[in-house]
Design an enzyme around this catalytic site. Structure first.
Site, PDB file in Angstrom:
ATOM      1  N   ASP A   1      10.074   3.620 -10.301  1.00 43.86           N
ATOM      2  CA  ASP A   1       9.655   3.498  -8.906  1.00 43.86           C
ATOM      3  C   ASP A   1      10.003   2.090  -8.455  1.00 43.86           C
ATOM      4  OD1 ASP A   1       8.424   3.091  -6.502  1.00 43.86           O
ATOM      5  OD2 ASP A   1       6.505   3.999  -7.056  1.00 43.86           O
TER       6      ASP A   1
ATOM      7  N   LYS B   1      11.103   1.073   0.993  1.00 44.23           N
ATOM      8  CA  LYS B   1      10.737  -0.144   1.749  1.00 44.23           C
ATOM      9  C   LYS B   1      11.903  -1.003   2.280  1.00 44.23           C
ATOM     10  CE  LYS B   1       5.966  -0.689   0.396  1.00 44.23           C
ATOM     11  NZ  LYS B   1       5.512   0.096  -0.756  1.00 44.23           N
TER      12      LYS B   1
ATOM     13  N   PHE C   1       0.924   2.496  -8.366  1.00 46.17           N
ATOM     14  CA  PHE C   1       0.843   3.022  -7.005  1.00 46.17           C
ATOM     15  C   PHE C   1       2.165   3.711  -6.696  1.00 46.17           C
ATOM     16  CE2 PHE C   1       1.518   2.937  -2.425  1.00 46.17           C
ATOM     17  CZ  PHE C   1       0.353   3.545  -1.992  1.00 46.17           C
TER      18      PHE C   1
HETATM   19  C1  LIG Z   1       4.860   1.398  -0.931  1.00 48.39           C
HETATM   20  C2  LIG Z   1       5.096   2.069  -2.213  1.00 48.39           C
HETATM   21  C3  LIG Z   1       5.162   3.470  -2.321  1.00 48.39           C
HETATM   22  C4  LIG Z   1       4.905   4.389  -1.150  1.00 48.39           C
HETATM   23  O1  LIG Z   1       5.806   4.180  -0.109  1.00 48.39           O
HETATM   24  P1  LIG Z   1       5.488   4.803   1.350  1.00 48.39           P
HETATM   25  O2  LIG Z   1       6.727   4.482   2.124  1.00 48.39           O
HETATM   26  O3  LIG Z   1       4.266   4.118   1.852  1.00 48.39           O
HETATM   27  O4  LIG Z   1       5.283   6.241   1.169  1.00 48.39           O
HETATM   28  C5  LIG Z   1       5.445   4.015  -3.556  1.00 48.39           C
HETATM   29  N1  LIG Z   1       5.643   3.244  -4.621  1.00 48.39           N
HETATM   30  C6  LIG Z   1       5.589   1.899  -4.562  1.00 48.39           C
HETATM   31  C7  LIG Z   1       5.842   1.101  -5.783  1.00 48.39           C
HETATM   32  C8  LIG Z   1       5.296   1.262  -3.361  1.00 48.39           C
HETATM   33  O5  LIG Z   1       5.208  -0.057  -3.311  1.00 48.39           O
END
Ligand SMILES: *Cc1c(COP(=O)(O)O)cnc(C)c1O
Length: 402
Positions: free
Chosen positions: A216, A245, A130
């Site tokens: 990521d 986050k 994701f």
């Molecule tokens: C939450 C998340 C995203 C996206 O972040 P947003 O602030 O919602 O755009 C991307 N990668 C990972 C691993 C995430 O947990």
């Protein structure tokens, strides 16, 4: 019922909160809930943290926004702090995780462009990933449920199965491969960690073939796993990293970190953001990172994580019909369920404990990093009550049907 003025994009629980303190939140009706969701790993230092409130208020009294047309000293300071404590030499600030990933993808493609290897555009990702909800990041994640109905999938993304060596080797030798993009530990995908051996192999193949490695760490970064970044556990260093986050502790902020070499082609005018690195976000982000880097803070995260994980393992043992296993790193813990996770989520919510669902029928425990031991015990008790209730009602239903 007149419906709502909002898009129906979210299936919201019918709870409205109007204040919080530490790991606790209170509804508008004054009901108290234990928040082990932390706004999906965002409230890293809990609700209404005094240090963050002070940082935000002090900045709010001085200056909110000037844009990146000018120098923003606090933005430089946060960048220096992140670089001094990571592999990175350079930082680009933005406002969300998806934007941080977009910046990471653009940086990787532009790196190869800068070296005249213009055919290297493909970003390799792993099934279950994701990376966000923009048009590029849904293509990167490759999940049909997020792509459906949004037109042609953005080109330049290739997906391989989880820890598939052969597939990895194949994409690595392709002359169009620009970078591998992975979460060291898949969050939304169900708290699925990659083995250290796999991460090391990816790094070494990237080196062999001139491919960049992007991590990521939007969810795993800033202390969530007990290290500043999760990749430190595997001792594997990326060229580019996305974080968001927890970085703002509740204030929207994202960042793309890179080595000097990887960021070399991100020259003036090549990328931008109006709000990115705004003084309010930077002041809060700096307070968050300084707190997480304080002596002993991450040791405490590890100790608390062990307490929670051991408690969860005991609950799994007590209710083998409901739960299968506990996994994850630090305070990013997944409880794999045997009953539908949504059913357990709502039973747990009835016990005033907030959790987050993930893929693979997993419930995520994401308490604030500075959660109290007593709060961990309270969460385990709430889970135990919910499990007992579910077991009881299952037995009663069985009795009636016989
Ligand atoms: C939450 C998340 C995203 C996206 O972040 P947003 O602030 O919602 O755009 C991307 N990668 C990972 C691993 C995430 O947990």
């Amino acid at each position: 019922m007149g419906g709502s003025a909002l898009f129906d994009t979210f299936a919201r629980a019918s709870l409205s909160f109007d204040r919080g303190e530490g790991a606790w939140v209170w509804t508008t009706d004054g009901e108290k809930y234990l928040d082990f969701a932390s706004g999906v790993a965002v409230n890293a230092l809990g609700h209404a943290n005094p240090r963050l409130r002070e940082a935000l208020a002090a900045q709010a009294d001085k200056l909110w926004h000037v844009s990146n047309l000018y120098e923003i000293p606090v933005q430089r300071e946060l960048a220096e702090l992140l670089c001094a404590n990571s592999f990175a030499d350079r930082v680009f600030f933005c406002n969300s995780g998806a934007e941080a990933i977009e910046a990471a993808i653009k940086t990787a493609r532009r790196y190869h462009y800068g070296r005249g290897e213009t055919e290297r555009v493909d970003i390799v990702t792993v099934e279950g990933a994701f990376h966000g909800r923009t048009l590029a990041t849904i293509a990167a994640g490759g999940q049909e449920k997020y792509l459906e109905g949004f037109g042609p999938k953005a080109p330049g993304f290739v997906q391989i199965p989880f820890e598939d060596r052969e597939a990895l080797k194949e994409v690595m030798v392709a002359p169009t491969t620009a970078a591998v993009l992975i979460e060291p530990l898949q969050g939304e995908g169900g708290v699925r960690p990659f083995s250290t051996a796999w991460l090391k192999e990816v790094r070494s193949l990237c080196d062999d073939h001139g491919v960049l490695l992007i991590f990521d760490e939007v969810q795993t970064g800033i202390g969530r796993t007990g290290r500043l970044f999760a990749h430190e556990w595997a001792d594997v260093t990326p060229d580019i990293l996305a974080v968001a986050k927890g970085l703002g502790g509740g204030f929207p902020v994202g960042a793309c970190l890179a080595t000097d070499e990887a960021a070399a082609a991100m020259t003036a005018g090549s990328h931008g953001s109006t709000f990115g690195g705004n003084p309010l976000a930077m002041a809060v982000g700096k307070a968050v990172v300084e707190t997480v880097l304080e002596d002993g803070f991450l040791d405490e995260v590890k100790r608390k994580a062990l307490l929670l994980k051991q408690g969860l393992a005991a609950v799994v043992d007590s209710y083998p019909d409901l739960f299968e296993t506990v996994r994850g790193a630090g305070l990013l813990i997944g409880l794999k369920c045997r009953l539908p996770a949504s059913m357990i989520l709502s039973a747990v919510r009835d016990e005033h404990l907030l959790l987050v669902p993930a893929g693979d029928n997993v419930l995520r425990f994401l308490p604030p990093l500075n959660v109290e031991d007593d709060d961990i015990r309270a969460a385990l008790e709430a889970l135990d009550r919910a499990a007992r209730e579910l077991t009881l009602s299952a037995t009663q239903t069985d009795g009636q049907s016989m």
